[in-house]
Enzyme design. Structure first.
Site, PDB file in Angstrom:
ATOM      1  N   ASP A   1       0.778  -1.261  -0.156  1.00  0.00           N
ATOM      2  CA  ASP A   1      -0.059   0.110   0.000  1.00  0.00           C
ATOM      3  C   ASP A   1       0.967   1.372  -0.030  1.00  0.00           C
ATOM      4  O   ASP A   1       1.956   1.351   1.119  1.00  0.00           O
ATOM      5  CB  ASP A   1      -0.349   0.457   1.542  1.00  0.00           C
ATOM      6  CG  ASP A   1      -2.228   0.886   1.013  1.00  0.00           C
ATOM      7  OD1 ASP A   1      -2.199   1.839   0.871  1.00  0.00           O
ATOM      8  OD2 ASP A   1      -2.365   0.588   1.915  1.00  0.00           O
TER       9      ASP A   1
ATOM     10  N   ARG B   1      -0.288   4.707   0.102  1.00  0.00           N
ATOM     11  CA  ARG B   1      -1.881   5.655   0.522  1.00  0.00           C
ATOM     12  C   ARG B   1      -1.119   6.477   1.450  1.00  0.00           C
ATOM     13  O   ARG B   1      -1.457   7.325   1.689  1.00  0.00           O
ATOM     14  CB  ARG B   1      -3.034   5.054   0.663  1.00  0.00           C
ATOM     15  CG  ARG B   1      -4.125   4.896  -0.209  1.00  0.00           C
ATOM     16  CD  ARG B   1      -5.161   4.053   0.049  1.00  0.00           C
ATOM     17  NE  ARG B   1      -5.012   2.706   0.413  1.00  0.00           N
ATOM     18  CZ  ARG B   1      -5.895   2.248   1.073  1.00  0.00           C
ATOM     19  NH1 ARG B   1      -7.194   2.341   0.834  1.00  0.00           N
ATOM     20  NH2 ARG B   1      -5.967   0.622   2.190  1.00  0.00           N
TER      21      ARG B   1
END
Length: 417
Positions: free
Chosen positions: A330, A332
């Site tokens: 990830d 983000r």
């Protein structure tokens, strides 16, 4: 030129300062007032005024370039900001000038036409990075909530036809590089070099212009939807409900059943509406971070890998499949996510509609208290999304349910939902 066309103008390089650039106003990030802070100027109509790296609405800069190249847009065109002021006032709030609280957006970005009116009149091309308007939204799931008796139309926030009256804001990212570096626990030099190299050298000023501290990155921004009085978000006597949601186009828009994104978004809106109807206020923060900010192509490749692996899709291999394709679970990075909450003046979230440990940890780390944490009801989880949900719970997501023993190996893998 031989073909009769006018000679092209000289190309102006921005990689090194010159006499004209020195005329640009300095930016004093975190100053108490807009005038002390100074405007963010990322336009190309007058290079002497530019005081940032990048351009306004950075993710659409290439489209603007195409329009200019095609002759559809005058490169010297400037917008008329008459009657574009916010439909609902937001701020200023104390958090705007508190050190380290806001580093990824311009808190004055929606007030440009008001607070920098004199500069605009003097001819400076200053453009908003935030817009605030009024609107209605509608989702079939909210009508279902009305039919089920969980929500009741009040004619003010929720109409009989299912329309929800909201204040909404669009936010373009404005990165204060020293603040970003501090937030991530790295040096500004390390941050600048990585941004320069991983964008193919698109912005040489990142490594040659240490005097420019603000960057308008070519990434997606944030949409905010407020149910109830926007000013109540900063009122500690009011109950605040919030769902921080990261974009998932396939589910949010087209209803894919492989993840919980749309059901959780709809549930968050329902909680926000109910809270506003009870005298509080609700807010949805929608971040443009498709596919865990890895992109939709990568996301669909991961879907294929998950479904075709021996034994089929499984919670045990959920994280590994993403890492095999993307090299990381990830990107983000929820470290920047609380900035918009501080921009809204929020000091406490009474009802956080999220199971994400990463979101919760960063919200609290940025000085915002959290009361109740609300999970997605089991009946709203699509059949094909149970694999994802079980993997996330095992990885540390908030849940009151026990974790199955066969997923113990997943514990601690840490998905940044």
């Amino acid at each position: 030129m031989a073909d009769g066309k006018p000679s092209p103008k000289h190309i102006i390089l921005t990689s090194h300062p010159d006499k004209r650039v020195k005329k640009a106003g300095a930016i004093h990030w975190g100053a108490l007032s807009s005038q002390e802070r100074g405007p963010i100027v990322g336009t190309v109509t007058n290079p002497a005024d530019r005081n940032v790296i990048g351009t306004h609405a950075g993710s659409y800069g290439v489209y603007r370039a195409l329009a200019v190249a095609a002759g559809d847009l005058d490169p010297a065109w400037r917008p008329d900001l008459t009657n574009t002021e916010p439909a609902e006032p937001i701020g200023p709030y104390e958090q705007w000038s508190m050190a380290g609280r806001i580093v990824s957006l311009d808190p004055w970005g929606h007030m440009v036409a008001q607070v920098f009116a004199a500069d605009l009149k003097a001819g400076r091309d200053i453009r908003p990075t935030i817009a605030v308007t009024k609107a209605h939204i509608n989702m079939p799931e909210l009508k279902d909530a009305v039919c089920a008796g969980r929500l009741k139309p009040d004619g003010e926030i929720l109409a009989e036809n299912g329309d929800i009256r909201v204040t909404k804001a669009a936010i373009d990212p404005v990165w204060y590089l020293p603040g970003l570096a501090e937030r991530f626990g790295i040096t500004e030099q390390t941050l600048r070099r990585a941004l320069f190299e991983q964008t193919g050298g698109m912005y040489p000023e990142l490594v040659t212009r240490s005097d420019l501290k603000v960057f308008l990155p070519p990434v997606g921004g944030v949409s905010v939807y407020i149910m109830g009085d926007a000013a109540a978000l900063a009122d500690t006597k009011k109950t605040v409900a919030c769902r921080v949601h990261d974009e998932c186009n396939g589910s949010d828009v087209f209803g894919s059943d492989i993840c919980t994104c749309r059901p959780y978004l709809a549930h968050g809106i329902e909680v926000c509406v109910a809270t506003a109807q009870a005298g509080g206020v609700g807010v949805i923060v929608y971040n443009r971070k498709e596919g865990r900010a890895l992109g939709e192509v990568t996301k669909f490749l991961v879907y294929n890998a998950r479904k075709r692996q021996p034994g089929g899709d499984s919670a045990r291999a959920y994280f590994e499949r993403t890492e095999c394709v993307a090299g990381v679970q990830d990107v983000r990075f929820q470290e920047l996510m609380p900035d918009v909450l501080n921009w809204l003046g929020i000091q406490r979230i009474d009802r956080l509609v999220s199971m994400s440990n990463m979101k919760y940890d960063q919200i609290v780390a940025q000085g915002i208290a959290v009361g109740e944490r609300i999970s997605i009801p089991d009946e709203l989880v699509p059949p094909d999304a149970h694999v994802e949900m079980e993997a996330k719970k095992a990885a540390g997501y908030f849940t009151e349910a026990p974790i199955s023993s066969d997923l113990a190996a997943v514990k601690g893998r840490g998905l940044k939902e």
